[in-house]
Design an enzyme around this catalytic site. Structure first.
Site, PDB file in Angstrom:
ATOM      1  N   LYS A 189       3.169  -0.281  -2.335  1.00  0.00           N
ATOM      2  CA  LYS A 189       3.527   0.877  -3.153  1.00  0.00           C
ATOM      3  C   LYS A 189       5.024   0.884  -3.425  1.00  0.00           C
ATOM      4  CE  LYS A 189      -0.202   3.850  -1.502  1.00  0.00           C
ATOM      5  NZ  LYS A 189      -0.896   4.002  -2.795  1.00  0.00           N
ATOM      6  N   ARG A 245     -11.770   2.636  -1.611  1.00  0.00           N
ATOM      7  CA  ARG A 245     -13.147   2.443  -2.083  1.00  0.00           C
ATOM      8  C   ARG A 245     -13.850   1.327  -1.317  1.00  0.00           C
ATOM      9  NH1 ARG A 245     -10.999   1.509  -8.005  1.00  0.00           N
ATOM     10  NH2 ARG A 245      -9.541   3.003  -7.097  1.00  0.00           N
TER      11      ARG A 245
END
Length: 358
Positions: free
Chosen positions: A138, A212
């Protein structure tokens, strides 16, 4: 800590409420509110805790305490790495390879004291205790990524509340695949192919679409091993949902109109706001892979929708399933964690037992 603590009323030891009339249901309502508040406070504490205080192992310890304090209504099962390997949870374990601690797969089971169960439901929460993004590291907001466990916080907070509320007619399974998304010599890298516990192969196009992957195996567990009749899942899954709905409303994706209505009713009662979003099947082509059954990331457009479409691959298509993205409302920049989702889940679980009796 220390001087930073704000003591609003230092000497307060009790509060007395004076009602305008003698309402027989007043005490019951107060008790219900107290039990819900205990769940919300737990959800806030989990999200607010820094990662060097709360990791996967300490989250598992929290789940054990929920069961221990439930007066016998909740049982706790923690699956370790070997047990997850036996179940073929390659998607979850792929992400967990970068964790400093062993993976902790949390499964809490609530059963009513009467033993009468009319409906079995599953509640799955994303449990990334910290998310660096992995090798697709990130470049912004990393200091807030302790809130990536917001889904698990809502689920465990709801479990605590449900254990105290003791709703009849419903058996509820609260499931969290807990780990961290970190970088080390074992961590998953872009282009890896992971195999989920339902046999589906997944191309990892981006290691920062890791939530996910952990949810995939948690959903298969709720669907196949536990046999839940309907399943809801909460996660801080996409920034795209925050762009769509802002920071006070969660997005909901489901193909089941009945489940959508139930969740919207629970949202109205609880005050945890949700909004039904489109399940655009034409976006499935974004998830196609040349080397696996599916990829974990679509194009830059419609990212919240493709995330929901991805998750559908891990639940029986005939089974009511809803994905709820709480990335926006889980955190308030002024106050920190909000506990969003805990009341919603507790209300939904309780309503499922009541609905089954009708």
């Amino acid at each position: 800590n220390g001087d930073k603590v704000k003591k609003v009323v230092e000497d307060l030891t009790s509060v007395k409420l004076i009602l305008p009339s003698c309402d027989e249901g007043a005490q019951e309502a107060l008790d219900s509110g107290k039990n819900l508040a205990s769940g919300v406070f737990m959800a806030k504490d989990i999200v607010n805790a820094p990662h060097n205080v709360l990791n996967s192992e300490s989250l598992a310890d929290t789940a054990k305490r929920i069961a221990a304090d439930s007066n016998g209504t909740i049982e706790c099962q923690i699956l370790g790495k070997a047990e997850c390997e036996e179940r073929g949870m390659g998607a979850y374990l792929g992400v967990a390879r970068g964790s400093e601690t062993e993976p902790q797969f949390i499964h809490l089971t609530y059963k009513p004291k009467s033993g009468e169960v009319n409906k079995k439901v599953g509640v799955v929460g994303k449990g990334l205790l910290f998310d660096t993004g992995g090798y697709n590291i990130k470049t912004q907001m990393m200091e807030l990524m302790k809130f990536d466990c917001g889904g698990s916080a809502a689920v465990l907070g709801a479990a605590r509340a449900v254990g105290a509320l003791e709703p009849e007619g419903v058996e509820a399974h609260f499931i969290v695949a807990a780990c961290e998304n970190m970088i080390n010599d074992k961590a998953v890298v872009p282009s890896d192919v992971l195999t989920a516990s339902n046999g589906m192969t997944i191309e990892v196009k981006n290691t920062d679409a890791e939530g996910r992957l952990t949810l995939a195996d948690a959903l298969v567990f709720a669907d196949k091993e536990v046999g839940c009749e309907s399943i809801i899942e909460l996660s801080t899954l996409t920034g795209a949902c925050m762009i769509s709905l802002g920071k006070q409303i969660a997005g909901m994706w489901t193909d089941s109109d009945d489940l959508a209505k139930d969740l919207e009713a629970s949202s109205k009662v609880s005050g945890d706001k949700i909004w039904r979003m489109p399940m655009a099947k034409e976006y499935n082509e974004q998830l196609e892979s040349k080397i696996a059954d599916i990829s974990n990331l679509g194009t830059p457009y419609g990212g919240a929708i493709t995330a929901a479409l991805f998750l559908q691959n891990f639940v029986d298509k005939k089974k009511p399933f809803a994905h709820i993205d709480i990335a926006g409302p889980v955190w308030d920049d002024k106050i920190g964690a909000t506990g969003h989702g805990a009341k919603l889940v507790a209300e939904w679980v309780s309503s499922q037992g009541a609905a089954s009796e009708e």
